[in-house]
Design a protein around this motif. Structure first.
Motif, mmCIF file in Angstrom:
data_model
loop_
_atom_site.group_PDB
_atom_site.id
_atom_site.type_symbol
_atom_site.label_atom_id
_atom_site.label_comp_id
_atom_site.label_asym_id
_atom_site.label_seq_id
_atom_site.Cartn_x
_atom_site.Cartn_y
_atom_site.Cartn_z
ATOM 1 N N TYR A 1 22.495 49.376 14.646
ATOM 2 C CA TYR A 1 22.024 48.458 14.139
ATOM 3 C C TYR A 1 22.089 47.401 15.815
ATOM 4 N N LEU B 1 23.197 43.482 13.253
ATOM 5 C CA LEU B 1 24.543 43.310 12.834
ATOM 6 C C LEU B 1 24.748 42.199 12.792
ATOM 7 N N ASP C 1 27.940 39.530 12.793
ATOM 8 C CA ASP C 1 29.286 39.383 12.782
ATOM 9 C C ASP C 1 29.806 37.963 12.239
ATOM 10 N N PRO D 1 31.523 41.711 8.933
ATOM 11 C CA PRO D 1 30.356 41.872 9.565
ATOM 12 C C PRO D 1 28.959 41.940 8.269
ATOM 13 N N ASP D 2 27.569 41.746 8.653
ATOM 14 C CA ASP D 2 26.781 41.895 7.348
ATOM 15 C C ASP D 2 25.776 42.919 8.812
ATOM 16 N N VAL D 3 24.720 43.706 7.696
ATOM 17 C CA VAL D 3 23.553 44.380 8.551
ATOM 18 C C VAL D 3 22.500 43.910 7.358
ATOM 19 N N LYS E 1 18.122 38.499 1.492
ATOM 20 C CA LYS E 1 18.978 37.494 2.722
ATOM 21 C C LYS E 1 18.758 35.971 3.163
ATOM 22 N N SER F 1 23.636 36.308 6.407
ATOM 23 C CA SER F 1 24.234 36.452 4.605
ATOM 24 C C SER F 1 23.774 37.434 3.830
ATOM 25 N N SER F 2 23.904 38.752 3.115
ATOM 26 C CA SER F 2 23.496 39.227 2.207
ATOM 27 C C SER F 2 24.019 38.823 0.635
ATOM 28 N N PRO G 1 28.354 37.298 -5.081
ATOM 29 C CA PRO G 1 27.199 38.705 -4.443
ATOM 30 C C PRO G 1 27.152 38.836 -3.528
ATOM 31 N N HIS G 2 27.988 37.807 -1.994
ATOM 32 C CA HIS G 2 28.113 37.927 -1.036
ATOM 33 C C HIS G 2 28.983 38.527 -0.427
ATOM 34 N N PHE H 1 28.747 42.277 -0.811
ATOM 35 C CA PHE H 1 28.060 43.034 -0.189
ATOM 36 C C PHE H 1 29.571 43.517 0.980
ATOM 37 N N ALA H 2 30.435 43.061 1.425
ATOM 38 C CA ALA H 2 30.803 43.581 2.462
ATOM 39 C C ALA H 2 31.627 44.860 2.420
ATOM 40 N N THR I 1 29.605 46.882 4.004
ATOM 41 C CA THR I 1 28.886 46.489 5.399
ATOM 42 C C THR I 1 30.812 46.910 6.429
ATOM 43 N N LEU I 2 31.834 46.607 5.289
ATOM 44 C CA LEU I 2 33.021 47.072 6.132
ATOM 45 C C LEU I 2 33.029 48.437 6.140
ATOM 46 N N LEU J 1 30.854 51.037 6.604
ATOM 47 C CA LEU J 1 29.626 50.882 7.657
ATOM 48 C C LEU J 1 29.234 50.818 8.752
ATOM 49 N N THR J 2 30.291 49.650 8.990
ATOM 50 C CA THR J 2 30.525 49.252 10.726
ATOM 51 C C THR J 2 32.381 50.053 10.940
ATOM 52 N N ARG K 1 34.923 49.421 9.800
ATOM 53 C CA ARG K 1 36.366 48.193 10.398
ATOM 54 C C ARG K 1 37.203 48.582 9.094
#
Lengths: 345, 345
Positions: free
Chosen positions: A92, A124, A126, A132-134, A166, A179-180, B231-232, B235-236, B239-240, B242-243, B245
């Motif tokens: 990313y 990506l 932040d 974070p979002d991707v 998205k 934002s996803s 819903p957003h 998704f974290a 992403t938390l 994947l990254t 964090r």
């Protein structure tokens, strides 16, 4: 699928939109026109064989004749093919990002025949809240959309309904944040695997009037929701069915309206507070799903500025141009190349 | 399981708490004391054979000796055994409802041996927003809790964490309203069937410190949420991970905190706006889950008034008394019969 468009233009690019469940190939001319397009089910999770050879085989199967006929034509790819489960990982890149950023951070894969294919990275973001979002694939669609209209490139909010919708902020030609929303996956998982799906009949459809009404009830519930209310409102999908207040065929449409309504509530709140006034709202995605979102938006008193079709080929063209693979003139914004751009009602 | 409590008291009731996945039987004395208790896995979706004979067989298997030894002892049942998929359907009664309402609308089933068993109905609440809500089984637990403390019977908010958590309003000894939250089922379905579970390792546990931290991050996200944001925020979870964090082992705890946090946000908002000031907040449910909710509540600055154990036997006793199956003195509120009532920290 093989659509060949009659054209006297010379091919300039083979563009691959390579997702999880499908592979689409586009033979494009030097002005981003589509000369021919094809699709197969060889998404990265459905390759004809495992490993790198599977990617080679899928590519050869879809457009081996193009590769043979035009041995010097550049080939580019975007989408999940650049994920950790893809042909090669394209990590990313951070926001802000545009086609040049994607080109500058492309991963490259060399085919057995020695062809080098740049693969676009995902993006990506932040968020200020530390979460974070991707995205991966949508950045290419955005690049395509922005190439179609200079006003949108300056400032726009792009809503992209889907499995993981998205909401994307665009400023000065770049993706500056997004934002996803798990809307599509929540709907599918709850319908298939939760108690909520048990009352939904598999063999009967709601009438269009019943569908509209149930969807509108879901939208209105979302409009009335306080923070945290969704897990309660979801349960109403069951109780509305148990008490026969809604026909069983309508329950999925209540659920759809409720989930889309929550996404719209959150996305529109950000649009109103974080974007300049009069920011255009663009919809990109499956036309049927976009119609659902347009109906939902109408419940909020909002009309999208435009609904776009498949902007991925144009985005891949912009990516190739930014990577220096096309004559420089081709990289400038031209007229819309997709016939599918339509003004919203 | 067979716990026999040494007691010189005479048996007065066989009480059956019959749910979806388990059947629990209690031999009780005339003062709501438990003389013996047993449990089997013969919930209504797991009977030893299909149809009414399956219910007979499950009952005989669990407490046939009690039935034989005390042929004139009343038997009562509550829970999913009264649902449309149960032994006999006991249709929902409307709020407001107390043990007398349940007794007045009990369904009755006659066993092959000629014994008549009253089965408690569930409760339906028509919320002002036009969305109905239902419970089945919790109304018995509530009746048990209210028998333990006259103050709670006058006015209380009862939070019942679970697959479909309930937040119940009690006034003047009756259930006057409630809201269900799909919190537990959402967690299970998302972990098992959505993309969010893919990064969660099946074979490793988070350290207690990591678990606490991830849960707290989820609670804080819920506290910061605007309407529609769930819903957003879901998704974290991805992403938390994947990254990196959050450690992969912590992701389920973020998801748990996020979902419980949303339920608490919504339930506490109702408690603050719709209940009298200083309304006691009771927790009833699985002790481990109640501990999680207590930690979540602490993030909101709230300490529950009390955490109760299994109040179902006492509730079934109240139901039997209201149905006139016990000597009248037994129906009055006595001391707490469950040893599991504990003051919250």
């Amino acid at each position: 699928m093989d659509h060949t468009v009659t054209s006297s233009a010379e091919p300039a690019l083979i563009a691959l939109d390579w997702g999880t469940s499908s592979l689409r190939g586009f033979l494009m001319d030097g002005e981003a026109g589509i000369l021919a397009e094809r699709a197969s089910a060889h998404g990265i999770q459905n390759l004809p064989q495992p490993g790198p050879a599977g990617f080679e085989a899928a590519l050869a199967g879809l457009c081996g004749d193009w590769l043979d006929a035009y041995p010097s034509l550049p080939v580019v790819a975007g989408g999940m093919v650049g994920s950790a489960q893809g042909w090669v990982e394209a990590p990313y890149v951070a926001t802000p990002a545009d086609a040049a950023t994607l080109a500058g951070h492309a991963a490259r894969v060399k085919t057995a025949a020695g062809r080098v294919i740049p693969i676009a990275p995902g993006v990506l973001h932040d968020a200020p809240d530390g979460i974070p979002d991707v995205m991966r694939g949508e950045e290419i669609q955005i690049a395509g959309a922005l190439a179609e209209n200079a006003d949108w490139a300056r400032n726009a909010c792009v809503a992209m309904p889907g499995t993981h919708s998205k909401w994307v902020r665009v400023a000065d030609g770049r993706i500056t944040g997004f934002s996803s929303y798990m809307t599509g996956e929540l709907f599918a998982v709850l319908k298939t695997h939760s108690l909520l799906g048990r009352l939904m009949p598999a063999d009967r459809e709601a009438s269009p009037e019943d569908e509209d009404e149930a969807f509108a009830i879901g939208i209105r519930a979302a409009q009335a929701a306080g923070p945290g209310d969704l897990p309660h409102q979801l349960f109403a999908t069951r109780t509305l069915g148990l008490t026969k207040r809604l026909p069983a065929e309508s329950l999925a449409h209540y659920l759809s309206g409720l989930l889309i309504g929550h996404e719209l509530r959150s996305g529109l709140a950000a649009l109103r507070t974080e974007f300049p006034a009069d920011t255009p709202l663009l919809l990109i995605g499956d036309p049927r799903l976009c119609r659902r979102y347009t109906r939902g938006l109408a419940g909020f008193g909002v009309t999208p500025t435009a609904q776009l079709g498949n902007t991925a080929p144009r985005g891949l063209f912009q990516f190739a141009a930014a990577a220096g693979l096309l004559p420089s003139a081709a990289a400038s914004a031209g007229p819309a190349v997709t016939a599918s751009i339509t003004s919203a009602p």
